[in-house]
Design an enzyme around this catalytic site. Structure first.
Site, PDB file in Angstrom:
ATOM      1  N   HIS A  22      81.283  52.264  20.723  1.00 47.95           N
ATOM      2  CA  HIS A  22      82.446  52.187  20.064  1.00 47.95           C
ATOM      3  C   HIS A  22      83.207  53.462  20.003  1.00 47.95           C
ATOM      4  O   HIS A  22      82.725  54.510  19.517  1.00 47.95           O
ATOM      5  CB  HIS A  22      82.797  51.169  18.768  1.00 47.95           C
ATOM      6  CG  HIS A  22      82.001  49.858  18.842  1.00 47.95           C
ATOM      7  ND1 HIS A  22      80.829  49.759  18.587  1.00 47.95           N
ATOM      8  CD2 HIS A  22      82.228  48.813  19.488  1.00 47.95           C
ATOM      9  CE1 HIS A  22      80.105  48.522  18.778  1.00 47.95           C
ATOM     10  NE2 HIS A  22      81.287  48.035  19.066  1.00 47.95           N
ATOM     11  N   ASP A  73      78.404  56.825  20.243  1.00 49.45           N
ATOM     12  CA  ASP A  73      78.353  55.520  19.656  1.00 49.45           C
ATOM     13  C   ASP A  73      79.138  54.528  20.935  1.00 49.45           C
ATOM     14  O   ASP A  73      79.857  54.925  21.692  1.00 49.45           O
ATOM     15  CB  ASP A  73      79.107  55.197  18.604  1.00 49.45           C
ATOM     16  CG  ASP A  73      79.075  53.911  17.960  1.00 49.45           C
ATOM     17  OD1 ASP A  73      78.110  53.590  17.060  1.00 49.45           O
ATOM     18  OD2 ASP A  73      79.652  53.023  18.439  1.00 49.45           O
ATOM     19  N   HIS A 107      84.365  54.771  12.132  1.00 50.09           N
ATOM     20  CA  HIS A 107      85.658  53.796  12.322  1.00 50.09           C
ATOM     21  C   HIS A 107      86.558  54.126  10.969  1.00 50.09           C
ATOM     22  O   HIS A 107      87.787  53.545  10.992  1.00 50.09           O
ATOM     23  CB  HIS A 107      85.398  52.538  12.517  1.00 50.09           C
ATOM     24  CG  HIS A 107      84.745  52.026  13.667  1.00 50.09           C
ATOM     25  ND1 HIS A 107      85.300  52.371  14.999  1.00 50.09           N
ATOM     26  CD2 HIS A 107      83.794  51.664  13.933  1.00 50.09           C
ATOM     27  CE1 HIS A 107      84.552  51.882  15.798  1.00 50.09           C
ATOM     28  NE2 HIS A 107      83.481  51.376  15.347  1.00 50.09           N
ATOM     29  N   ASP A 117      74.068  51.668  20.015  1.00 49.13           N
ATOM     30  CA  ASP A 117      74.399  50.384  20.397  1.00 49.13           C
ATOM     31  C   ASP A 117      75.093  50.391  21.835  1.00 49.13           C
ATOM     32  O   ASP A 117      75.473  49.380  22.469  1.00 49.13           O
ATOM     33  CB  ASP A 117      75.605  49.817  19.483  1.00 49.13           C
ATOM     34  CG  ASP A 117      76.925  50.885  18.985  1.00 49.13           C
ATOM     35  OD1 ASP A 117      76.687  51.920  19.520  1.00 49.13           O
ATOM     36  OD2 ASP A 117      77.667  50.511  17.983  1.00 49.13           O
TER      37      ASP A 117
HETATM   38  N1  Q9C Z   1      82.578  40.931  14.875  1.00 44.92           N
HETATM   39  C1  Q9C Z   1      79.906  50.503  14.792  1.00 44.92           C
HETATM   40  O1  Q9C Z   1      79.191  50.362  15.521  1.00 44.92           O
HETATM   41  N2  Q9C Z   1      83.311  44.194  15.248  1.00 44.92           N
HETATM   42  N3  Q9C Z   1      80.952  49.741  14.441  1.00 44.92           N
HETATM   43  C2  Q9C Z   1      83.334  43.900  16.798  1.00 44.92           C
HETATM   44  C3  Q9C Z   1      81.928  41.649  15.973  1.00 44.92           C
HETATM   45  C4  Q9C Z   1      83.418  45.404  14.876  1.00 44.92           C
HETATM   46  C5  Q9C Z   1      81.124  48.394  15.384  1.00 44.92           C
HETATM   47  C6  Q9C Z   1      83.175  42.050  16.900  1.00 44.92           C
HETATM   48  C7  Q9C Z   1      82.244  46.319  15.842  1.00 44.92           C
HETATM   49  C8  Q9C Z   1      82.019  47.620  14.735  1.00 44.92           C
HETATM   50  C9  Q9C Z   1      79.628  51.643  13.885  1.00 44.92           C
HETATM   51 ZN    ZN Z   2      79.218  51.015  17.563  1.00 41.58          ZN
END
Ligand code: Q9C
Ligand code: ZN
Length: 344
Positions: free
Chosen positions: A197, A195, A159, A284
């Site tokens: 995301h 991933d 990210h 994930d």
């Molecule tokens: N607070 C990776 O998997 N927030 N990043 C989502 C939960 C961010 C995930 C809501 C999620 C980032 C590397």
């Molecule tokens: Zn992720």
């Protein structure tokens, strides 16, 4: 397959994030890396430390002012008498200035990050630098002739963009690995991001480049983080037009549909004819992940390893997300063991 790991990851600890309206302990925890390490040690993967790669190499993909901000952020925060973890309280949305980074620490934080999920604590810089060095070391092993290497990066990286952090990521480990390969004999590189995301940072870094193909399988940004990038109509720009491929998938996706998208991704990679592959390996996508909505099972991760190996490319695997801590070791080891079996 060698595993690059640094215990310095554990210095990034104790942060909080804004999650569904409350400040909660970070999902991105040191236990994640510890469980992965134990699973890989059990399976007798050789573990090696990262090399002492000079910090100026970060500027192969990152802005110098941004790197300086990350390096000095905690000192500026504590100099103001604050403690705890650093989270921003305002962002430069449309209609606000996009041409000036405020000199104060709160404004600078909002300038350089895009969410309130990514705390900076005392040891964040040391851990992020060790993760970046781990990814570049894994790339160096592959550039020097290993058929594959795995970087156990924590914090993750996909990210983080040229001049922004977010999504638990500070430095873009996978992009640094890809750039290392470019600088050491690989004319063409592909990044495959699996991933849950979308890898918005990696996409931004390579958006206008035709030497690095970026392909991502991820949950639809209509409802899932990072919301503002990762749609199917994003294809790159300038020389890089056609060198970004997004394959967003619906919530509830299982292996059968996932596999069909993976085949499309691997076919695009084969057409690019890269000299090496970087995999942004998030787990994930697992059915029990606490912040995600796909339904891959433990055995699907061996299938994923098989498919990645079938690309028959020198491959650098870089750890990204995965927050179901109890199963994270088995899932990562499942990918790597299947990959290693197929490439023997
Ligand atoms: N607070 C990776 O998997 N927030 N990043 C989502 C939960 C961010 C995930 C809501 C999620 C980032 C590397
Ligand atoms: Zn992720």
């Amino acid at each position: 397959m060698r595993v690059v790991h640094s215990p310095l990851h554990a210095r990034h600890d104790g942060g909080v994030e804004l999650h569904r309206g409350a400040l909660v302990p970070s999902f991105e925890s040191p236990a994640r890396a510890q469980f992965i390490l134990e699973a890989l040690q059990e399976r007798r993967f050789p573990i090696v430390p990262p090399r002492d790669i000079p910090e100026d190499r970060l500027q192969g993909v990152h802005d110098g002012g941004f790197v300086e901000f990350l390096r000095g952020a905690w000192a500026r925060w504590t100099a103001g008498g604050r403690d705890g973890s650093m989270l921003p309280s305002g962002f430069p949305a449309r209609g606000l200035r996009q041409d000036h980074c405020p000199s104060g620490i709160n404004g600078a934080m909002g300038w350089y990050t895009f969410d309130a999920s990514t705390p900076i604590v005392a040891g964040t810089w040391d851990a992020a630098l060790a993760a970046a060095r781990s990814a570049m070391t894994a790339a160096a092993l592959v550039a020097e002739g290993d058929s594959a290497a795995y970087a156990l990066c924590r914090p993750p990286g996909h990210h983080a963009g040229r001049a922004f952090y977010g999504g638990y990521c500070y430095l873009n480990n996978a992009a640094l690995a890809a750039q290392h390969l470019r600088d050491h004999g690989c004319a063409r590189v592909a990044v495959l991001d699996v991933d849950y995301h979308h890898g918005n940072g990696t996409q931004e870094i390579f958006w206008e480049r035709d030497d690095v193909l970026f392909v991502s399988l991820h949950a639809t940004p209509e409802s899932e983080y990072p919301y503002f990038l990762g749609y199917a109509d994003e294809r790159g720009a300038g020389r890089g037009e056609g060198c970004t491929l997004n394959l967003p998938l619906p919530l509830g996706t299982r292996w059968q549909e996932y596999r069909a998208a993976l085949d499309v991704a691997l076919a695009a990679i084969a057409r690019h004819a890269p000299d090496a592959l970087v995999v942004s390996l998030g787990v994930d996508t697992f059915e029990a992940d606490p912040i995600s909505g796909f339904r891959l099972t433990c055995s699907d991760y061996s299938r994923l390893g098989d498919h990645l190996a079938a690309a028959h490319l020198p491959t650098v695997l870089v750890q990204e997300g995965g927050y179901a801590v109890a199963e994270i070791g088995a899932n990562v080891a499942g990918v790597l063991a299947a990959f290693a079996d197929r490439t023997l």
